[in-house]
Design a protein around this motif. Sequence first.
Motif, short mmCIF file in Angstrom:
data_model
loop_
_atom_site.label_atom_id
_atom_site.label_comp_id
_atom_site.label_asym_id
_atom_site.label_seq_id
_atom_site.Cartn_x
_atom_site.Cartn_y
_atom_site.Cartn_z
N ASN A 125 51.09 31.07 32.89
CA ASN A 125 51.75 29.93 32.85
C ASN A 125 51.27 29.87 34.88
OD1 ASN A 125 51.77 29.29 30.38
ND2 ASN A 125 54.32 30.64 30.18
N CYS A 126 51.40 30.46 34.92
CA CYS A 126 51.43 30.36 36.90
C CYS A 126 49.22 29.93 37.28
CB CYS A 126 51.93 31.23 37.48
SG CYS A 126 53.79 31.49 37.34
N HIS A 127 49.40 29.38 38.39
CA HIS A 127 48.26 29.33 39.14
C HIS A 127 48.52 29.92 40.32
CE1 HIS A 127 47.51 25.97 36.35
NE2 HIS A 127 45.82 26.22 36.94
N TYR A 128 47.90 30.53 40.75
CA TYR A 128 47.51 31.74 41.62
C TYR A 128 46.49 32.00 43.30
CZ TYR A 128 50.24 34.39 38.79
OH TYR A 128 51.43 34.96 37.51
N PHE A 129 46.74 31.91 44.21
CA PHE A 129 46.61 31.59 45.55
C PHE A 129 46.10 32.46 46.72
CE2 PHE A 129 47.83 27.85 43.85
CZ PHE A 129 46.80 27.22 43.41
N GLY A 130 45.56 33.61 46.61
CA GLY A 130 45.29 34.46 47.63
C GLY A 130 44.39 34.52 48.84
N PHE A 131 45.20 34.63 49.97
CA PHE A 131 44.67 33.99 51.10
C PHE A 131 44.21 35.26 51.77
CE2 PHE A 131 47.30 30.88 50.21
CZ PHE A 131 46.39 30.01 50.25
N ASP A 132 43.39 35.96 52.35
CA ASP A 132 42.91 36.93 53.38
C ASP A 132 42.01 36.31 54.82
OD1 ASP A 132 43.62 40.13 52.50
OD2 ASP A 132 41.73 39.40 54.47
N VAL A 133 42.24 36.98 55.51
CA VAL A 133 41.18 36.27 56.34
C VAL A 133 40.11 37.08 56.85
CG1 VAL A 133 43.00 35.54 58.16
CG2 VAL A 133 42.07 38.45 58.07
N TYR A 134 39.96 39.04 55.63
CA TYR A 134 38.31 39.53 56.14
C TYR A 134 37.40 39.19 54.98
CZ TYR A 134 35.94 43.66 55.75
OH TYR A 134 35.13 44.54 56.26
N GLY A 135 37.02 37.97 54.84
CA GLY A 135 35.56 37.91 54.13
C GLY A 135 35.08 39.17 52.76
N PRO A 136 34.99 39.62 53.53
CA PRO A 136 34.47 40.84 52.82
C PRO A 136 35.12 40.84 51.24
CG PRO A 136 33.17 41.07 54.55
CD PRO A 136 34.54 40.02 54.28
N ALA A 137 36.37 40.93 51.34
CA ALA A 137 37.77 41.63 50.69
C ALA A 137 37.69 39.89 49.88
CB ALA A 137 38.79 41.53 51.47
N VAL A 138 37.62 39.12 50.38
CA VAL A 138 38.20 37.47 49.11
C VAL A 138 36.69 37.32 48.38
CG1 VAL A 138 37.94 34.92 49.64
CG2 VAL A 138 39.18 36.61 51.11
N GLU A 139 35.99 37.88 48.98
CA GLU A 139 34.51 38.25 47.99
C GLU A 139 34.44 38.92 46.87
OE1 GLU A 139 30.73 38.62 49.83
OE2 GLU A 139 31.72 37.03 51.48
N GLU A 140 34.84 40.51 47.20
CA GLU A 140 35.34 41.02 46.22
C GLU A 140 36.81 40.81 45.10
OE1 GLU A 140 35.08 44.33 43.77
OE2 GLU A 140 33.76 43.79 45.27
N LEU B 147 37.61 37.41 43.69
CA LEU B 147 36.90 36.40 43.14
C LEU B 147 35.63 37.65 42.55
CD1 LEU B 147 35.42 33.96 46.04
CD2 LEU B 147 36.86 33.61 44.62
N ALA B 148 35.20 37.84 42.69
CA ALA B 148 34.33 38.99 41.70
C ALA B 148 35.10 39.85 40.52
CB ALA B 148 33.63 39.66 42.02
N ARG B 149 36.39 40.62 40.81
CA ARG B 149 36.74 40.78 40.33
C ARG B 149 38.33 39.80 39.56
NH1 ARG B 149 40.67 45.99 43.68
NH2 ARG B 149 38.59 46.75 43.76
N ALA B 150 38.33 38.91 39.58
CA ALA B 150 39.02 37.90 38.81
C ALA B 150 38.30 37.66 38.09
CB ALA B 150 39.98 36.86 39.58
N LYS B 151 37.59 37.04 38.32
CA LYS B 151 35.97 36.44 37.02
C LYS B 151 36.15 37.90 36.52
CE LYS B 151 31.93 34.35 36.25
NZ LYS B 151 30.62 33.46 36.40
N ALA B 152 35.60 39.46 36.63
CA ALA B 152 35.46 40.18 35.20
C ALA B 152 36.70 40.59 34.69
CB ALA B 152 35.41 41.51 36.37
N ALA B 153 37.77 40.48 35.01
CA ALA B 153 39.57 40.13 34.90
C ALA B 153 39.62 39.12 33.64
CB ALA B 153 40.75 40.39 35.81
N GLY B 154 38.78 37.72 33.93
CA GLY B 154 39.02 36.73 32.66
C GLY B 154 40.10 36.08 33.50
N VAL B 155 40.52 36.04 34.56
CA VAL B 155 41.77 35.11 34.83
C VAL B 155 41.27 34.39 36.17
CG1 VAL B 155 43.64 36.73 34.87
CG2 VAL B 155 42.55 37.19 36.95
N HIS B 156 40.03 33.88 36.54
CA HIS B 156 39.27 33.29 37.42
C HIS B 156 39.81 31.40 37.23
CE1 HIS B 156 35.89 32.89 34.25
NE2 HIS B 156 35.95 31.83 34.50
N ASP B 157 40.04 31.50 36.05
CA ASP B 157 40.48 29.99 35.92
C ASP B 157 41.89 29.60 36.25
OD1 ASP B 157 42.04 31.26 34.05
OD2 ASP B 157 42.34 30.10 32.54
N ARG B 158 42.46 30.81 36.65
CA ARG B 158 44.20 30.73 37.12
C ARG B 158 44.34 31.16 38.59
NH1 ARG B 158 44.44 33.01 32.60
NH2 ARG B 158 45.58 35.20 32.26
#
Length: 121
Positions: free
Chosen positions: A58-73, A75-86
């Motif tokens: 039921n929550c919406h989650y926002f992750g913040f990091d200064v390291y770009g490659p970690a953020v890209e990974e 994003l890919a993991r959230a999509k693979a886990a099926g939670v990229h909508d939240r």
Amino acid sequence: MWDGLERFTAGWFKHLLLQEWIPAMPKVQSKLERGVPVADVGCGRGRALIKLAQAFPNCHYFGFDVYGPAVEEALARAKAAGVHDRVTFQQVDVSKGLPGSYDVITTFDVIPTTPLIQLDS
């Protein structure tokens, strides 16, 4: 170093986050069950937020990091886990402030780049 940190903390998220840490904070658990905006400062590759999103949809989650490659990974993991909508991840330096307001703010895998305490010799 990033790989080592993630391997080191992976067990914590798998065995402690939902089983011990969240239940130890009943007010936080209640908010997560109800559905609130959640921010993770220094989200790394997103393992903690993805785990929370799977347990508390039921929550919406926002992750913040200064390291770009970690953020890209993350994003890919959230999509693979099926939670990229939240779950979203952004490359942001939150030392200048969080972009938004949140009812729950976490920080798990954060390594300071400057000393937290400086001792005079």
